[in-house]
Design a protein around this motif. Sequence first.
Motif, mmCIF file in Angstrom:
data_model
loop_
_atom_site.group_PDB
_atom_site.id
_atom_site.type_symbol
_atom_site.label_atom_id
_atom_site.label_comp_id
_atom_site.label_asym_id
_atom_site.label_seq_id
_atom_site.Cartn_x
_atom_site.Cartn_y
_atom_site.Cartn_z
ATOM 1 N N TYR A 47 37.347 30.051 41.404
ATOM 2 C CA TYR A 47 38.404 30.466 42.332
ATOM 3 C C TYR A 47 37.841 30.257 43.734
ATOM 4 O O TYR A 47 36.868 30.912 44.121
ATOM 5 C CB TYR A 47 38.758 31.934 42.103
ATOM 6 N N GLN A 77 40.481 38.074 38.610
ATOM 7 C CA GLN A 77 39.983 38.027 37.242
ATOM 8 C C GLN A 77 40.448 36.734 36.576
ATOM 9 O O GLN A 77 41.623 36.373 36.656
ATOM 10 C CB GLN A 77 40.530 39.231 36.470
ATOM 11 N N ASP A 94 34.447 32.659 50.163
ATOM 12 C CA ASP A 94 33.426 32.087 49.298
ATOM 13 C C ASP A 94 33.966 31.933 47.873
ATOM 14 O O ASP A 94 34.700 32.806 47.389
ATOM 15 C CB ASP A 94 32.188 32.983 49.261
ATOM 16 N N LYS A 148 36.263 40.718 39.632
ATOM 17 C CA LYS A 148 35.380 40.514 40.775
ATOM 18 C C LYS A 148 36.124 40.925 42.035
ATOM 19 O O LYS A 148 37.323 40.696 42.168
ATOM 20 C CB LYS A 148 34.928 39.064 40.841
ATOM 21 N N ILE A 158 36.603 40.869 46.153
ATOM 22 C CA ILE A 158 36.389 40.135 47.398
ATOM 23 C C ILE A 158 36.765 41.074 48.530
ATOM 24 O O ILE A 158 37.911 41.522 48.619
ATOM 25 C CB ILE A 158 37.251 38.860 47.471
ATOM 26 N N VAL A 202 34.287 32.061 43.856
ATOM 27 C CA VAL A 202 33.894 33.007 42.810
ATOM 28 C C VAL A 202 34.038 32.255 41.495
ATOM 29 O O VAL A 202 34.956 31.464 41.325
ATOM 30 C CB VAL A 202 34.808 34.243 42.830
ATOM 31 N N GLU A 203 33.108 32.495 40.552
ATOM 32 C CA GLU A 203 33.194 31.764 39.288
ATOM 33 C C GLU A 203 32.869 32.638 38.093
ATOM 34 O O GLU A 203 32.227 33.685 38.226
ATOM 35 C CB GLU A 203 32.304 30.524 39.317
ATOM 36 N N TRP A 204 33.350 32.158 36.951
ATOM 37 C CA TRP A 204 33.114 32.794 35.655
ATOM 38 C C TRP A 204 32.635 31.711 34.701
ATOM 39 O O TRP A 204 33.098 30.570 34.763
ATOM 40 C CB TRP A 204 34.406 33.362 35.076
#
Length: 136
Positions: A122, A19, A128, A5, A7, A130-132
Amino acid sequence: MGAKKVINDGANDVHLVIQAAEYEQPYKGPQPQKPEDFQGGDVWATIYVKVCNLSGPDISVSQTPWSLEYADGTSIEVTGSTGGDMPKPEFPMDRAVEAGRCAAGLIAYPVPSDKKPERVVYAPDGLDPVEWAADK
């Protein structure tokens, strides 16, 4: 998991690729001392993460922006335990990463053996989250 991802925060000149590549519960490598009762879990789990600074000034990376979130609304933060018998290679704590470089490694969490997280998140200060989705 595993998707990279990006940013891009132009206002702060932050350009990252992050990642969360793999979640493992229980951790199957050499075992650290069993989690203490006050840590809230009975087994160790790990995520393998990578943060790359694409351009701009040096960034500071740490384990603290990473957490596990569960369906019941609870979350597990890092313990701050590093070194010794913790899973290797460890993701660094408070290390500068210059443009064009990356930091990668394992982050260990004391987790309950009877449930698994829904998400790895994260959420560094000023950016902002970030998620998995965590592997089931």
